[in-house]
Design a protein around this motif. Structure first.
Motif, PDB file in Angstrom:
ATOM      1  N   SER A 127       0.813  -1.119  -0.112  1.00  0.00           N
ATOM      2  CA  SER A 127       0.021  -0.068   0.005  1.00  0.00           C
ATOM      3  C   SER A 127       0.944   0.988   0.030  1.00  0.00           C
ATOM      4  O   SER A 127       0.535   2.351  -0.592  1.00  0.00           O
ATOM      5  CB  SER A 127      -1.093   0.096   1.234  1.00  0.00           C
ATOM      6  N   ASP A 128       1.887   1.311   0.646  1.00  0.00           N
ATOM      7  CA  ASP A 128       2.933   2.421   0.722  1.00  0.00           C
ATOM      8  C   ASP A 128       3.800   2.377  -0.641  1.00  0.00           C
ATOM      9  O   ASP A 128       3.837   3.626  -0.867  1.00  0.00           O
ATOM     10  CB  ASP A 128       3.656   2.344   1.965  1.00  0.00           C
ATOM     11  N   TYR A 129       3.800   1.552  -1.240  1.00  0.00           N
ATOM     12  CA  TYR A 129       4.659   1.393  -2.501  1.00  0.00           C
ATOM     13  C   TYR A 129       3.779   0.710  -3.694  1.00  0.00           C
ATOM     14  O   TYR A 129       4.672  -0.329  -3.961  1.00  0.00           O
ATOM     15  CB  TYR A 129       5.924   0.984  -2.257  1.00  0.00           C
ATOM     16  N   PRO A 130       2.695   1.085  -3.878  1.00  0.00           N
ATOM     17  CA  PRO A 130       1.840   0.346  -4.955  1.00  0.00           C
ATOM     18  C   PRO A 130       2.663   0.156  -6.186  1.00  0.00           C
ATOM     19  O   PRO A 130       2.429  -0.794  -6.993  1.00  0.00           O
ATOM     20  CB  PRO A 130       0.591   1.072  -5.035  1.00  0.00           C
ATOM     21  N   GLU A 131       3.598   1.016  -6.708  1.00  0.00           N
ATOM     22  CA  GLU A 131       4.069   0.862  -8.150  1.00  0.00           C
ATOM     23  C   GLU A 131       5.481   0.268  -8.073  1.00  0.00           C
ATOM     24  O   GLU A 131       6.114   0.050  -9.195  1.00  0.00           O
ATOM     25  CB  GLU A 131       4.422   2.409  -8.623  1.00  0.00           C
ATOM     26  N   TYR A 132       6.016  -0.036  -6.635  1.00  0.00           N
ATOM     27  CA  TYR A 132       7.246  -0.785  -6.772  1.00  0.00           C
ATOM     28  C   TYR A 132       7.339  -2.275  -7.408  1.00  0.00           C
ATOM     29  O   TYR A 132       8.541  -2.423  -8.056  1.00  0.00           O
ATOM     30  CB  TYR A 132       7.704  -0.720  -5.153  1.00  0.00           C
ATOM     31  N   GLY A 133       6.521  -2.818  -7.073  1.00  0.00           N
ATOM     32  CA  GLY A 133       6.447  -4.279  -7.540  1.00  0.00           C
ATOM     33  C   GLY A 133       7.452  -5.145  -7.181  1.00  0.00           C
ATOM     34  O   GLY A 133       8.408  -5.707  -7.810  1.00  0.00           O
ATOM     35  N   ALA A 134       7.637  -5.129  -5.672  1.00  0.00           N
ATOM     36  CA  ALA A 134       8.741  -6.028  -5.195  1.00  0.00           C
ATOM     37  C   ALA A 134       8.766  -7.749  -5.619  1.00  0.00           C
ATOM     38  O   ALA A 134       9.735  -8.356  -5.535  1.00  0.00           O
ATOM     39  CB  ALA A 134       8.774  -5.794  -3.441  1.00  0.00           C
ATOM     40  N   TYR A 135       7.581  -7.951  -5.755  1.00  0.00           N
ATOM     41  CA  TYR A 135       7.236  -9.337  -5.832  1.00  0.00           C
ATOM     42  C   TYR A 135       6.011  -9.660  -6.592  1.00  0.00           C
ATOM     43  O   TYR A 135       5.294  -8.679  -6.811  1.00  0.00           O
ATOM     44  CB  TYR A 135       7.096 -10.283  -4.426  1.00  0.00           C
ATOM     45  N   THR A 164      -4.490 -11.024  -5.868  1.00  0.00           N
ATOM     46  CA  THR A 164      -3.663 -10.260  -6.575  1.00  0.00           C
ATOM     47  C   THR A 164      -2.308 -10.588  -6.718  1.00  0.00           C
ATOM     48  O   THR A 164      -1.842 -11.444  -5.809  1.00  0.00           O
ATOM     49  CB  THR A 164      -3.744  -8.843  -6.099  1.00  0.00           C
ATOM     50  N   ASP A 165      -1.568  -9.995  -7.758  1.00  0.00           N
ATOM     51  CA  ASP A 165      -0.356 -10.352  -7.896  1.00  0.00           C
ATOM     52  C   ASP A 165       0.436  -9.050  -7.356  1.00  0.00           C
ATOM     53  O   ASP A 165      -0.133  -8.207  -6.604  1.00  0.00           O
ATOM     54  CB  ASP A 165       0.133 -10.517  -9.506  1.00  0.00           C
ATOM     55  N   GLY A 166       1.799  -8.746  -7.575  1.00  0.00           N
ATOM     56  CA  GLY A 166       2.530  -7.521  -7.125  1.00  0.00           C
ATOM     57  C   GLY A 166       2.036  -6.371  -7.219  1.00  0.00           C
ATOM     58  O   GLY A 166       2.578  -5.517  -6.947  1.00  0.00           O
ATOM     59  N   ASP A 167       1.358  -6.416  -8.659  1.00  0.00           N
ATOM     60  CA  ASP A 167       1.266  -5.171  -9.158  1.00  0.00           C
ATOM     61  C   ASP A 167      -0.347  -4.700  -8.768  1.00  0.00           C
ATOM     62  O   ASP A 167      -0.795  -3.667  -9.204  1.00  0.00           O
ATOM     63  CB  ASP A 167       1.098  -5.108 -10.673  1.00  0.00           C
ATOM     64  N   GLY A 168      -1.204  -5.519  -7.973  1.00  0.00           N
ATOM     65  CA  GLY A 168      -2.335  -5.563  -7.450  1.00  0.00           C
ATOM     66  C   GLY A 168      -3.237  -6.127  -8.256  1.00  0.00           C
ATOM     67  O   GLY A 168      -4.562  -5.566  -8.162  1.00  0.00           O
ATOM     68  N   GLU A 169      -3.061  -6.351  -9.493  1.00  0.00           N
ATOM     69  CA  GLU A 169      -3.927  -7.066 -10.677  1.00  0.00           C
ATOM     70  C   GLU A 169      -4.407  -8.334 -10.185  1.00  0.00           C
ATOM     71  O   GLU A 169      -3.631  -9.240  -9.844  1.00  0.00           O
ATOM     72  CB  GLU A 169      -3.338  -6.915 -11.952  1.00  0.00           C
ATOM     73  N   GLY A 170      -5.556  -8.650 -10.638  1.00  0.00           N
ATOM     74  CA  GLY A 170      -6.175 -10.148 -10.210  1.00  0.00           C
ATOM     75  C   GLY A 170      -5.408 -11.077 -11.110  1.00  0.00           C
ATOM     76  O   GLY A 170      -5.051 -10.793 -12.370  1.00  0.00           O
ATOM     77  N   GLU A 171      -4.944 -12.372 -10.440  1.00  0.00           N
ATOM     78  CA  GLU A 171      -4.468 -13.261 -11.347  1.00  0.00           C
ATOM     79  C   GLU A 171      -5.122 -13.808 -12.267  1.00  0.00           C
ATOM     80  O   GLU A 171      -4.922 -13.952 -13.512  1.00  0.00           O
ATOM     81  CB  GLU A 171      -3.843 -14.447 -10.296  1.00  0.00           C
ATOM     82  N   GLY A 172      -6.605 -14.320 -11.971  1.00  0.00           N
ATOM     83  CA  GLY A 172      -7.290 -14.666 -12.698  1.00  0.00           C
ATOM     84  C   GLY A 172      -7.179 -16.062 -13.624  1.00  0.00           C
ATOM     85  O   GLY A 172      -7.791 -16.463 -14.513  1.00  0.00           O
ATOM     86  N   ASP A 173      -5.883 -16.774 -13.139  1.00  0.00           N
ATOM     87  CA  ASP A 173      -5.655 -17.820 -14.064  1.00  0.00           C
ATOM     88  C   ASP A 173      -5.470 -19.119 -13.315  1.00  0.00           C
ATOM     89  O   ASP A 173      -5.111 -19.894 -13.955  1.00  0.00           O
ATOM     90  CB  ASP A 173      -4.367 -17.607 -14.844  1.00  0.00           C
ATOM     91  N   PHE A 174      -5.941 -18.973 -12.127  1.00  0.00           N
ATOM     92  CA  PHE A 174      -6.144 -20.221 -11.307  1.00  0.00           C
ATOM     93  C   PHE A 174      -7.579 -20.798 -11.393  1.00  0.00           C
ATOM     94  O   PHE A 174      -8.316 -20.460 -10.744  1.00  0.00           O
ATOM     95  CB  PHE A 174      -5.646 -19.938  -9.951  1.00  0.00           C
ATOM     96  N   GLU A 175      -7.738 -22.061 -11.841  1.00  0.00           N
ATOM     97  CA  GLU A 175      -8.901 -22.830 -11.657  1.00  0.00           C
ATOM     98  C   GLU A 175      -8.629 -24.020 -10.707  1.00  0.00           C
ATOM     99  O   GLU A 175      -7.850 -24.660 -10.662  1.00  0.00           O
ATOM    100  CB  GLU A 175      -9.094 -23.499 -13.082  1.00  0.00           C
ATOM    101  N   GLU A 176      -9.756 -23.860  -9.877  1.00  0.00           N
ATOM    102  CA  GLU A 176      -9.644 -24.556  -8.575  1.00  0.00           C
ATOM    103  C   GLU A 176      -9.766 -26.326  -9.271  1.00  0.00           C
ATOM    104  O   GLU A 176     -10.575 -26.807  -9.995  1.00  0.00           O
ATOM    105  CB  GLU A 176     -10.957 -24.518  -7.829  1.00  0.00           C
ATOM    106  N   PRO A 177      -8.978 -27.073  -8.694  1.00  0.00           N
ATOM    107  CA  PRO A 177      -8.696 -28.474  -9.396  1.00  0.00           C
ATOM    108  C   PRO A 177      -9.747 -29.401  -8.687  1.00  0.00           C
ATOM    109  O   PRO A 177     -10.345 -28.918  -7.695  1.00  0.00           O
ATOM    110  CB  PRO A 177      -7.198 -29.161  -8.802  1.00  0.00           C
ATOM    111  N   GLU A 178     -10.398 -30.552  -9.505  1.00  0.00           N
ATOM    112  CA  GLU A 178     -11.509 -31.366  -9.227  1.00  0.00           C
ATOM    113  C   GLU A 178     -11.336 -31.623  -7.849  1.00  0.00           C
ATOM    114  O   GLU A 178     -12.153 -32.007  -6.943  1.00  0.00           O
ATOM    115  CB  GLU A 178     -11.752 -32.076 -10.402  1.00  0.00           C
TER     116      GLU A 178
END
Length: 208
Positions: A127-135, A164-178
């Motif tokens: 939150s303090d450094y939203p643009e830094y992208g540490a991980y 969310t990923d390090g940039d605060g965007e949703g991952e959106g690519d994880f599908e819960e396994p059966e």
């Protein structure tokens, strides 16, 4: 504990995708050490003494390889941030035991180690450094399954934001396994089943 750790399997992240992690380790509740998850992190490149530009840790003069460079690179980049610090020698870990200080001051303690035991607690770095992208959140842990599962069991609506990923965007690519869906369904069925000998909706004396 050391003997037990010797038996924990080690897997390269490139050889274990998120679904395989869930099926092979999470659902059976088995430990695993996943290697290589942080190799591309900016934090690894810039926050570790002796780290070269490509993220590989290398000897550099008299520096100790692999030690967090708190008093150097991190203090220079984030010294002005206000952080909460707990004195671990205080009687209780309460709000009264926490003090606010700049990260620069904390870094000075880290370097000097003056006898106090200080713990930097609950720093909202992203939150303090939203643009830094540490991980970047590894895909193996991008799905917030634990909170969703608990909300489902407790009958509450999930209040947790999408992973969310390090940039605060949703991952959106994880599908819960059966296999995880089935495990959760079995758990739910077991919790919903009536006690032996007692039909649902009927009291012990046979009355509805």
């Amino acid at each position: 504990l050391e003997d037990a750790c010797e038996h924990v399997p080690t897997v390269e992240s490139s050889e274990l995708n998120a679904s395989q992690f869930v099926e092979q380790y999470m659902v059976p509740n088995q430990p695993v050490l996943i290697m290589g998850l942080t190799s591309g992190w900016r934090a690894q490149r810039e926050w570790v003494s002796g780290a070269s530009g490509d993220g590989e840790q290398a000897a550099s003069g008299g520096e100790t390889v692999g030690v967090p460079d708190v008093g150097g690179a991190m203090a220079e980049a984030f010294g002005g941030a206000e952080v909460l610090v707990v004195d671990c020698d205080a009687p209780l870990d309460t709000d009264l035991a926490r003090v606010s200080m700049t990260f620069k001051d904390y870094a000075q303690w880290w370097t000097s180690r003056d006898g106090r035991r200080l713990y930097l607690k609950d720093w909202t770095f992203a939150s303090d450094y939203p643009e830094y992208g540490a991980y970047d959140t590894p895909p193996h842990f991008a799905d917030d399954w634990l909170n969703a599962y608990w909300d489902e069991r407790s009958g509450e609506d999930s209040t947790t934001a999408a992973a969310t990923d390090g940039d605060g965007e949703g991952e959106g690519d994880f599908e819960e396994p059966e296999v995880l869906k089935e495990a959760k369904k079995e758990e739910g069925d077991a919790c919903a089943a009536p006690a032996p000998g007692v039909a649902a909706g009927v009291s012990d004396n046979g009355e509805g």
